[in-house]
Each structure stands twice: as C-alpha cells, then as structure tokens.
Design a protein around this motif. Structure first.
Motif, PDB file in Angstrom:
ATOM      1  N   SER A 286     -45.651   3.099 -34.224  1.00 14.13           N
ATOM      2  CA  SER A 286     -45.589   3.526 -32.826  1.00 14.13           C
ATOM      3  C   SER A 286     -46.884   3.176 -32.107  1.00 14.13           C
ATOM      4  CB  SER A 286     -45.328   5.037 -32.746  1.00 14.13           C
ATOM      5  OG  SER A 286     -44.073   5.360 -33.292  1.00 14.13           O
ATOM      6  N   LEU A 287     -48.014   3.357 -32.806  1.00 15.78           N
ATOM      7  CA  LEU A 287     -49.310   2.997 -32.223  1.00 15.78           C
ATOM      8  C   LEU A 287     -49.382   1.496 -31.966  1.00 15.78           C
ATOM      9  CD1 LEU A 287     -52.251   3.691 -31.451  1.00 15.78           C
ATOM     10  CD2 LEU A 287     -52.850   3.375 -33.862  1.00 15.78           C
ATOM     11  N   PHE A 288     -48.929   0.698 -32.933  1.00 10.54           N
ATOM     12  CA  PHE A 288     -48.921  -0.753 -32.734  1.00 10.54           C
ATOM     13  C   PHE A 288     -48.039  -1.133 -31.547  1.00 10.54           C
ATOM     14  CE2 PHE A 288     -49.839  -1.655 -37.506  1.00 10.54           C
ATOM     15  CZ  PHE A 288     -51.153  -1.251 -37.303  1.00 10.54           C
ATOM     16  N   ILE A 291     -49.786  -0.908 -28.348  1.00  9.73           N
ATOM     17  CA  ILE A 291     -50.797  -1.961 -28.164  1.00  9.73           C
ATOM     18  C   ILE A 291     -50.125  -3.291 -27.815  1.00  9.73           C
ATOM     19  CG2 ILE A 291     -52.630  -3.268 -29.313  1.00  9.73           C
ATOM     20  CD1 ILE A 291     -53.105  -0.790 -31.075  1.00  9.73           C
ATOM     21  N   HIS A 292     -49.088  -3.638 -28.553  1.00  9.94           N
ATOM     22  CA  HIS A 292     -48.370  -4.898 -28.315  1.00  9.94           C
ATOM     23  C   HIS A 292     -47.227  -4.617 -27.346  1.00  9.94           C
ATOM     24  CE1 HIS A 292     -45.740  -8.360 -29.092  1.00  9.94           C
ATOM     25  NE2 HIS A 292     -46.839  -8.986 -29.504  1.00  9.94           N
ATOM     26  N   THR A 293     -47.493  -4.710 -26.054  1.00 12.75           N
ATOM     27  CA  THR A 293     -46.516  -4.420 -25.015  1.00 12.75           C
ATOM     28  C   THR A 293     -46.039  -5.719 -24.379  1.00 12.75           C
ATOM     29  OG1 THR A 293     -48.181  -4.239 -23.275  1.00 12.75           O
ATOM     30  CG2 THR A 293     -47.715  -2.260 -24.578  1.00 12.75           C
ATOM     31  N   LYS A 294     -45.151  -5.583 -23.419  1.00 15.19           N
ATOM     32  CA  LYS A 294     -44.654  -6.786 -22.732  1.00 15.19           C
ATOM     33  C   LYS A 294     -45.749  -7.429 -21.880  1.00 15.19           C
ATOM     34  CE  LYS A 294     -42.699  -4.192 -18.818  1.00 15.19           C
ATOM     35  NZ  LYS A 294     -41.469  -3.939 -18.045  1.00 15.19           N
ATOM     36  N   TYR A 295     -46.807  -6.664 -21.576  1.00 17.51           N
ATOM     37  CA  TYR A 295     -47.931  -7.230 -20.831  1.00 17.51           C
ATOM     38  C   TYR A 295     -49.003  -7.818 -21.754  1.00 17.51           C
ATOM     39  CZ  TYR A 295     -45.799  -4.507 -17.096  1.00 17.51           C
ATOM     40  OH  TYR A 295     -44.914  -3.986 -16.204  1.00 17.51           O
ATOM     41  N   HIS A 296     -48.952  -7.427 -23.031  1.00 21.88           N
ATOM     42  CA  HIS A 296     -49.889  -7.965 -24.020  1.00 21.88           C
ATOM     43  C   HIS A 296     -49.087  -8.491 -25.207  1.00 21.88           C
ATOM     44  CE1 HIS A 296     -52.190  -4.884 -21.766  1.00 21.88           C
ATOM     45  NE2 HIS A 296     -53.181  -5.746 -21.863  1.00 21.88           N
ATOM     46  N   ASN A 297     -48.173  -9.391 -24.933  1.00 19.30           N
ATOM     47  CA  ASN A 297     -47.228  -9.819 -25.968  1.00 19.30           C
ATOM     48  C   ASN A 297     -47.681 -11.068 -26.719  1.00 19.30           C
ATOM     49  OD1 ASN A 297     -46.932 -11.696 -23.987  1.00 19.30           O
ATOM     50  ND2 ASN A 297     -44.742 -11.330 -23.624  1.00 19.30           N
ATOM     51  N   ARG A 298     -48.898 -11.541 -26.465  1.00 15.67           N
ATOM     52  CA  ARG A 298     -49.387 -12.722 -27.193  1.00 15.67           C
ATOM     53  C   ARG A 298     -50.435 -12.337 -28.238  1.00 15.67           C
ATOM     54  NH1 ARG A 298     -50.418 -17.751 -23.233  1.00 15.67           N
ATOM     55  NH2 ARG A 298     -50.311 -18.775 -25.275  1.00 15.67           N
ATOM     56  N   LEU A 299     -50.639 -11.053 -28.419  1.00 19.32           N
ATOM     57  CA  LEU A 299     -51.569 -10.603 -29.443  1.00 19.32           C
ATOM     58  C   LEU A 299     -51.008 -10.906 -30.829  1.00 19.32           C
ATOM     59  CD1 LEU A 299     -52.583  -7.124 -27.994  1.00 19.32           C
ATOM     60  CD2 LEU A 299     -54.015  -9.146 -28.102  1.00 19.32           C
ATOM     61  N   LYS A 300     -51.841 -11.387 -31.714  1.00 18.09           N
ATOM     62  CA  LYS A 300     -51.414 -11.667 -33.079  1.00 18.09           C
ATOM     63  C   LYS A 300     -51.465 -10.398 -33.923  1.00 18.09           C
ATOM     64  CE  LYS A 300     -52.714 -16.556 -33.055  1.00 18.09           C
ATOM     65  NZ  LYS A 300     -53.509 -17.617 -33.715  1.00 18.09           N
ATOM     66  N   ALA A 301     -50.741 -10.440 -35.023  1.00 18.93           N
ATOM     67  CA  ALA A 301     -50.612  -9.251 -35.875  1.00 18.93           C
ATOM     68  C   ALA A 301     -51.966  -8.754 -36.363  1.00 18.93           C
ATOM     69  CB  ALA A 301     -49.693  -9.552 -37.056  1.00 18.93           C
ATOM     70  N   GLU A 302     -52.860  -9.681 -36.714  1.00 17.87           N
ATOM     71  CA  GLU A 302     -54.170  -9.286 -37.232  1.00 17.87           C
ATOM     72  C   GLU A 302     -54.973  -8.530 -36.184  1.00 17.87           C
ATOM     73  OE1 GLU A 302     -58.141 -11.304 -39.308  1.00 17.87           O
ATOM     74  OE2 GLU A 302     -56.499 -12.573 -38.569  1.00 17.87           O
ATOM     75  N   LYS A 303     -54.940  -9.012 -34.938  1.00 20.12           N
ATOM     76  CA  LYS A 303     -55.697  -8.343 -33.879  1.00 20.12           C
ATOM     77  C   LYS A 303     -55.077  -6.988 -33.536  1.00 20.12           C
ATOM     78  CE  LYS A 303     -58.205 -10.452 -31.139  1.00 20.12           C
ATOM     79  NZ  LYS A 303     -58.870 -11.343 -30.160  1.00 20.12           N
ATOM     80  N   ILE A 304     -53.745  -6.905 -33.569  1.00 22.25           N
ATOM     81  CA  ILE A 304     -53.081  -5.618 -33.328  1.00 22.25           C
ATOM     82  C   ILE A 304     -53.494  -4.612 -34.385  1.00 22.25           C
ATOM     83  CG2 ILE A 304     -50.849  -4.446 -33.242  1.00 22.25           C
ATOM     84  CD1 ILE A 304     -49.667  -7.049 -32.173  1.00 22.25           C
ATOM     85  N   HIS A 305     -53.544  -5.058 -35.645  1.00 26.55           N
ATOM     86  CA  HIS A 305     -53.944  -4.172 -36.736  1.00 26.55           C
ATOM     87  C   HIS A 305     -55.373  -3.687 -36.545  1.00 26.55           C
ATOM     88  CE1 HIS A 305     -55.681  -3.425 -40.795  1.00 26.55           C
ATOM     89  NE2 HIS A 305     -54.574  -2.722 -40.924  1.00 26.55           N
ATOM     90  N   LYS A 306     -56.288  -4.597 -36.227  1.00 19.79           N
ATOM     91  CA  LYS A 306     -57.689  -4.212 -36.045  1.00 19.79           C
ATOM     92  C   LYS A 306     -57.852  -3.264 -34.857  1.00 19.79           C
ATOM     93  CE  LYS A 306     -59.740  -8.374 -38.103  1.00 19.79           C
ATOM     94  NZ  LYS A 306     -60.571  -9.570 -37.870  1.00 19.79           N
TER      95      LYS A 306
END
Length: 421
Positions: A286-288, A291-306
């Motif tokens: 849910s936290l991820f 972070i990864h929303t439709k406005y920030h949808n180009r974030l990679k998995a590694e950056k989302i995790h960090k």
C-alpha cells in the motif's frame, strides 16, 4: 447461517442505504442523534468487501444509534414517507423501512448477529496485527472454539455453532500443527528441534525443558526478570516482546549453534520470531502504491523500494520522538467515530449479503476437493452436541481435544485461561 439471520442483515443494510440515499431523512436523523446523544452524531456505514469486519461494523453502528433511529421514526413517520419523493413506489419503500425499524424482532436479531460476529472481529484484529506470532494464532483459534461451543454459548443456535466449529477445525487441520503447538507449549520439543537443527536434542535440552515447564532453575520468574520487563513495556505502552525476554537469558552468540540448556532458549526464539500473517507485506505494498502513482508512474522498482524504506524509517523516528500520531485502538461493543477511508469498488456488491454469505460456503466446498485429504469430525452434529470428536490422519489433533475447555473458568482466576482478551 440460518435464513432468518441472513434476512435481518439484509434488512439492516437496506435501512442504512435508505437513510444515506435520502438527504432530508438523514438530516432529520442526525438532528435526532444530536439531541439524543448530547451533541454527538455518528454516520451509518455500509460494508466494503475489501475491509475486514465490514458487516460487523455496519450492524454495530446501527445498534449504537438504535435509540435515535426508533425515536425519530415514531415521531416523524409522515415526514419519512415523503422524504424520498411523492411517487407511490418511493413511498412504499419508505413504509417498508419504517416497518423494519418498528419491528422489535429486527433489533433483537441484529443484537444476536453482533454477538455472533464480535468474537470473529476481535480474532481478525489479533491475527492481522503487525506483531502477531504463532502462539497468538493458536490461542485465538482455541478461544474461538471455546466461545462457539454449545456449553459456553447458550444463546447461539446449535447449527450455527457447529458450522463455525467445523470451519475452525478445517483450517486448523491444514496448519503445521507441530510448530503452532510448540509455540504455546514445548511439548514436542525434540521433534521440532530436529526439524530446525538437523540433530536430536541432548539430555541438557530435556532438563532445560523440564525446568521451564516447572518454572525452576534458570526459568524462575525472578531469574528471567519477567515482572520488571512487563512493567517496562507497559510503561512505554508497547506490546510485550516475548523474544526479547528469551534474549535476556541467551548465553551464546546469535550465530552460535545451540548447546546444552541454552538450546531451549535458541529454539524458543526460533519459534516465537516469525510473524504469522501477511499484514506487514500488504501495508508495504500500500505504501509503494502511494509512491508509484499515475503522476509518478516512471519510477523504477528499486527507487520505489528505497523511497519506501526512507519513508518508513522517518515514520518510525517520528513515532519514537513522540511527533507522530498512532491509530486509535478498536473498541469492540462500542464503535468510535466513522472512518474516512475509501476502498476500491469490489466486483461483488457488499450490500447483497445473500451473495456474500454464499461466497465462503462455495470456497469451503472447493477446499474439500483435495487429494489424500484426511477427514476431521468436530464437536457434534446439532442434534447431538455432547458427543466427542475424532481425528483421522497421522499426527493430527483437533481443536476440541487440544485444550481443556472445562478448566477455563478456574484458569481465568489465575490468568492462564483462554480468555486472554
């Protein structure tokens, strides 16, 4: 569940939907609540299938405002009939709602439903906590079996009690029983010790186990500082960390193989460390998602995790410094203010309780189609609630035989019974 109770739940949802869909009637009801409950107003909540305890919370909320609802209907019956409109169909629906509210059997049945669902709601809260361990799960299952036994639930229909007990037994039969039982009482210590460490325990392990069961030697309450540790956790309003209690008497390095009497300590920490649910993973996802929303949808998995790790660490630091806000604890039997959380729409209509009631039944029937599954006979058929259960299957034991339920009342007096919540 019996058809009359299913009808009452459906009526409960109809009453809630009707008031929430008619602004004039809802405004008058809120005015009546404000007068009846000294300025307090509570929202009528509809269940959402993706939320735990949804129907319990809906029925409990309606029971909470029963006084205001019944008073309002008796005083403003004519206003209610035309609150939704002047067409014949709309007025007929309003009359149906009025008759439901006036029917005392509806409220009695709703109170009975609350009594049936409340132990399950409490159990859901216990087993989905972030610090739930294996011993919590087994004790909760045992307590549920005790609550829904025919001897302790005089007002519960035998058919409903039998159905709930059968469901509990079915889930327990599928579990890794050795680990759960050992988490509560180290009665099969050698078997599980061999599973964890690949060798048979020595004499020192059995001596330590005997001392632990008797509360002697290194396992005296005074030697383990149990009361002092309990007071320290209570002072900080934190749940008691049983693993920490065992760590205080661990005489070996964390990576050292278990030896001598300390083998029991190592085994205890191994058993009590795992979290027995996936609630933490779900909260992390849910936290991820935030972070990864439709406005920030180009974030990679590694950056989302960090980013998630940093965010969780900041939150922990704020809570430790007293700057954060902890969620209020659920108070069963009396609901708090309504939640503003919105859940995504479910494909199954949550207000259609008949469809929801069929869902777990169908799932349970699907679970029965398993190769080489051993059958469990639990409790008793409704016509003969006094007979004992039997278990077919190597090494399995039923919930009915696992605990001495007849000793619960005496055990409650010294704090060792199943009535732990």
């Amino acid at each position: 569940m019996k058809s009359d109770l299913l009808l009452i739940i459906a009526q409960c949802l109809e009453v809630i939907k009707w008031f929430n869909n008619h602004g004039t009637a809802l405004a008058l009801l809120q005015k009546e609540m404000k007068f009846t409950y000294e300025g307090k107003i509570w929202s009528l909540v509809l269940p959402v299938i993706t939320r735990w305890m949804a129907h319990y919370l809906s029925s409990t909320r309606l029971l909470k405002v029963k006084g205001a609802v019944t008073s309002y209907v008796h005083q403003h019956e004519e206003k209610l009939k035309v609150a939704g409109g002047k067409t014949q169909e709309v007025q007929k629906k309003a009359e149906e709602i009025i008759q439901i509210v006036k029917d005392s059997s509806f409220w009695n049945g709703l109170a009975k439903i609350q009594a049936i669902l409340e132990p399950l709601a409490i159990a859901a809260n216990i087993t989905q906590a972030s610090h739930t361990c294996l011993d919590h799960v087994l004790l909760t299952l045992g307590n549920l079996f005790r609550i829904y036994s025919s001897s302790s639930t005089q007002t519960l229909d035998a058919e409903i009690a039998y159905g709930i007990q059968s469901s509990l037994e079915k889930q327990w039969e599928k579990a890794d029983q050795d680990i759960f039982i050992l988490a509560v009482l180290y009665g099969i210590v050698d078997k599980v010790f061999t599973r964890f460490y690949g060798r048979v325990g020595d004499l020192a392990l059995y001596k330590a186990f005997t001392d632990y069961v008797r509360g002697e030697g290194d396992f005296l309450s005074e030697e383990m500082n149990l009361e002092w540790i309990k007071e320290m956790f209570n002072a900080e309003d934190k749940p008691l960390d049983v693993v920490f209690v065992w760590k205080t008497i661990d005489s070996q390095p964390s990576n050292a193989p278990p030896e001598g009497s300390n083998a029991l300590v190592k085994l205890a920490m191994q058993i009590l460390t795992p979290i027995a649910n996936s609630a933490g993973c779900k909260r992390t996802f849910s936290l991820f998602g935030s972070i990864h929303t439709k406005y920030h949808n180009r974030l990679k998995a590694e950056k989302i995790h960090k980013t998630g790790v940093v965010k969780m660490d900041i939150k922990r630091s704020q809570l430790a410094e007293g700057h954060g806000t902890n969620r209020s604890k659920r108070k069963f039997g009396q609901m708090e203010s309504p939640s503003d959380e919105n859940s995504p729409a479910a494909p199954l209509d949550p207000s259609d309780f008949h469809a929801l009631a069929d869902l777990p039944i169908n799932e349970a029937n699907d679970d029965d189609i398993e190769p080489n599954s051993s059958q469990i006979h639990v409790a008793a058929q409704p016509s003969n609630p006094g007979s004992t259960s039997s278990c077919r299957g190597h090494g399995k034991i039923t919930l009915e035989r696992l605990f001495s339920y007849d000793l619960t009342e005496a055990a409650l007096n010294n704090g060792t019974g199943l009535d732990f919540y």
